[in-house]
Design a protein around this motif. Structure first.
Motif, mmCIF file in Angstrom:
data_model
loop_
_atom_site.group_PDB
_atom_site.id
_atom_site.type_symbol
_atom_site.label_atom_id
_atom_site.label_comp_id
_atom_site.label_asym_id
_atom_site.label_seq_id
_atom_site.Cartn_x
_atom_site.Cartn_y
_atom_site.Cartn_z
ATOM 1 N N UNK A 105 0.901 -1.211 -0.024
ATOM 2 C CA UNK A 105 -0.244 0.131 -0.024
ATOM 3 C C UNK A 105 0.944 1.220 -0.007
ATOM 4 N N UNK A 106 0.498 2.081 -0.891
ATOM 5 C CA UNK A 106 1.296 3.194 -1.075
ATOM 6 C C UNK A 106 0.759 4.465 0.047
ATOM 7 N N UNK A 107 1.870 4.910 0.841
ATOM 8 C CA UNK A 107 1.624 6.227 1.570
ATOM 9 C C UNK A 107 1.252 7.416 0.964
ATOM 10 N N UNK A 108 0.278 7.764 1.402
ATOM 11 C CA UNK A 108 -0.099 9.244 0.881
ATOM 12 C C UNK A 108 0.432 10.379 1.536
ATOM 13 N N UNK A 109 0.573 11.699 0.540
ATOM 14 C CA UNK A 109 1.103 12.806 1.289
ATOM 15 C C UNK A 109 -0.186 13.614 1.901
ATOM 16 N N UNK A 110 0.147 14.732 2.605
ATOM 17 C CA UNK A 110 -0.934 15.362 3.102
ATOM 18 C C UNK A 110 -1.679 16.063 1.868
ATOM 19 N N UNK A 111 -2.934 15.988 1.979
ATOM 20 C CA UNK A 111 -3.649 16.606 0.937
ATOM 21 C C UNK A 111 -3.949 15.786 -0.334
ATOM 22 N N UNK A 112 -3.255 14.549 -0.332
ATOM 23 C CA UNK A 112 -3.415 13.424 -1.259
ATOM 24 C C UNK A 112 -2.158 13.389 -2.237
ATOM 25 N N UNK A 113 -1.872 12.231 -2.822
ATOM 26 C CA UNK A 113 -1.048 11.946 -3.848
ATOM 27 C C UNK A 113 0.173 10.864 -3.045
ATOM 28 N N UNK A 114 0.591 10.037 -4.145
ATOM 29 C CA UNK A 114 1.527 9.142 -3.527
ATOM 30 C C UNK A 114 2.803 9.801 -3.147
ATOM 31 N N UNK A 115 3.437 9.316 -1.976
ATOM 32 C CA UNK A 115 4.711 10.071 -1.559
ATOM 33 C C UNK A 115 5.912 8.991 -2.324
ATOM 34 N N UNK A 116 6.453 9.919 -3.043
ATOM 35 C CA UNK A 116 7.565 9.054 -3.784
ATOM 36 C C UNK A 116 9.028 9.878 -3.747
ATOM 37 N N UNK A 117 9.835 9.195 -3.316
ATOM 38 C CA UNK A 117 11.353 9.775 -2.957
ATOM 39 C C UNK A 117 12.551 9.260 -3.697
ATOM 40 N N UNK A 118 13.286 10.035 -4.057
ATOM 41 C CA UNK A 118 14.636 9.643 -4.661
ATOM 42 C C UNK A 118 15.287 8.618 -3.852
ATOM 43 N N UNK A 119 15.388 8.736 -2.619
ATOM 44 C CA UNK A 119 16.177 7.714 -1.830
ATOM 45 C C UNK A 119 15.546 7.600 -0.452
ATOM 46 N N UNK A 120 15.963 6.729 0.541
ATOM 47 C CA UNK A 120 15.366 6.436 1.838
ATOM 48 C C UNK A 120 15.903 7.194 2.651
ATOM 49 N N UNK A 121 17.274 8.032 2.574
ATOM 50 C CA UNK A 121 17.958 8.694 3.454
ATOM 51 C C UNK A 121 17.224 10.028 3.739
ATOM 52 N N UNK A 122 16.276 10.007 4.124
ATOM 53 C CA UNK A 122 15.495 11.565 4.240
ATOM 54 C C UNK A 122 15.348 11.620 5.970
ATOM 55 N N UNK A 123 15.059 12.981 5.920
ATOM 56 C CA UNK A 123 14.607 13.322 7.423
ATOM 57 C C UNK A 123 13.351 13.581 7.330
ATOM 58 N N UNK A 124 12.419 13.091 8.538
ATOM 59 C CA UNK A 124 11.207 13.168 8.625
ATOM 60 C C UNK A 124 10.874 14.082 9.603
ATOM 61 N N UNK A 125 10.384 15.448 9.790
ATOM 62 C CA UNK A 125 10.166 16.030 11.131
ATOM 63 C C UNK A 125 8.768 15.580 11.752
ATOM 64 N N UNK A 126 8.811 16.086 12.936
ATOM 65 C CA UNK A 126 7.652 15.495 13.692
ATOM 66 C C UNK A 126 6.176 16.068 13.085
ATOM 67 N N UNK A 127 6.228 17.161 12.237
ATOM 68 C CA UNK A 127 4.872 17.698 11.895
ATOM 69 C C UNK A 127 4.726 16.964 10.369
ATOM 70 N N UNK A 128 5.492 16.166 9.956
ATOM 71 C CA UNK A 128 5.454 15.385 8.748
ATOM 72 C C UNK A 128 6.247 15.772 7.485
ATOM 73 N N UNK A 129 6.746 17.093 7.717
ATOM 74 C CA UNK A 129 7.594 17.630 6.819
ATOM 75 C C UNK A 129 8.805 16.375 6.310
ATOM 76 N N UNK A 130 9.106 16.350 5.085
ATOM 77 C CA UNK A 130 10.014 15.298 4.390
ATOM 78 C C UNK A 130 11.268 16.158 3.661
ATOM 79 N N UNK A 131 12.202 15.974 4.420
ATOM 80 C CA UNK A 131 13.610 16.751 3.958
ATOM 81 C C UNK A 131 14.510 16.070 3.106
#
Length: 233
Positions: free
Chosen positions: A114-140
């Motif tokens: 199952x594909x994780x959805x972004x806030x507001x809708x839409x699949x979350x797609x990343x270039x790599x798994x080495x991301x930082x996810x903040x407490x408020x859900x922001x993906x860096x």
């Protein structure tokens, strides 16, 4: 005397279903995000002698489970209210099971695909798994914001129906949580307490024994009645 056997049947049927639910809870004690089921005792207490066994709707206990560190950057835990929104084909489901991984196409998916959805809708797609996810859900990604993960909660009057172990379908409107709290590299454990489930099983066994005793009393009464009728001839 027909009410006696119907009452025994109701007790035996309810105790069997309580055992089934408790066994399912125990089987999922290690499933991340699993929410235990309960609610049979209240329904059994409201039944009257002679009633047929009602359809029993399981009630989910959404109490927060413990957060456990996993060190996996795509393991996510909800701290507080809300559910992750995931896409299963054309259907949107809701879960607190935050074990995600990166698919070949870059989509962030659960173990079920199952594909994780972004806030507001839409699949979350990343270039790599080495991301930082903040407490408020922001993906860096390398300090640059690339997406945001939102959490959803049922609006007033909406319901959640369990599908499988840790996923739910929404009956009604889901609203985005205004102040989400997400923990990266952690998982929410099941909220099943083994001690509580053992108590439930023992109570169900005692109820089954009382139902069996009613059946025994019914058999004895029927035997006496037949003996009396036979002696009267």
């Amino acid at each position: 005397m027909s009410g006696l056997i119907e009452s025994a049947t109701a007790i035996l049927g309810a105790s069997e279903k309580r055992l089934e639910v408790a066994a399912r809870n125990v089987a999922n004690v290690s499933t991340p995000g699993y929410k235990r089921s309960s609610g049979f005792s209240q329904i059994l207490a409201s039944a009257r002698v002679g009633d047929t066994v009602p359809d029993i709707v399981e009630r989910k206990d959404f109490m927060q489970g413990k957060l456990i560190s996993s060190k996996n950057p795509l393991d996510l835990a909800v701290n507080g209210d809300g559910f992750f929104q995931v896409r299963a084909g054309d259907q949107l489901l809701y879960t607190r099971q935050g074990q995600f991984q990166l698919a070949e196409n870059g989509a962030v998916v659960s173990s079920q695909g199952y594909v994780l959805q972004q806030a507001g809708g839409g699949d979350l797609v990343l270039d790599n798994a080495a991301v930082t996810i903040l407490d408020d859900g922001a993906v860096l990604d390398d300090g640059r914001p690339v997406a945001r993960i939102g959490l959803s909660a049922p609006a007033a009057g909406a319901t959640l129906t369990a599908l499988g172990e840790s996923h739910f379908a929404a009956g009604g409107t889901m609203e985005e949580v205004a102040d989400p709290s997400i923990r990266q590299g952690m998982l929410e454990s099941s909220n099943v307490a083994m001690g509580d489930e053992m108590v439930t099983m023992m109570a169900a066994m005692r109820q089954a024994e009382s139902g069996a005793r009613l059946v025994q009393v019914y058999d004895e009464l029927m035997g006496r009645a037949l003996t009396t009728l036979g002696g009267a001839r």
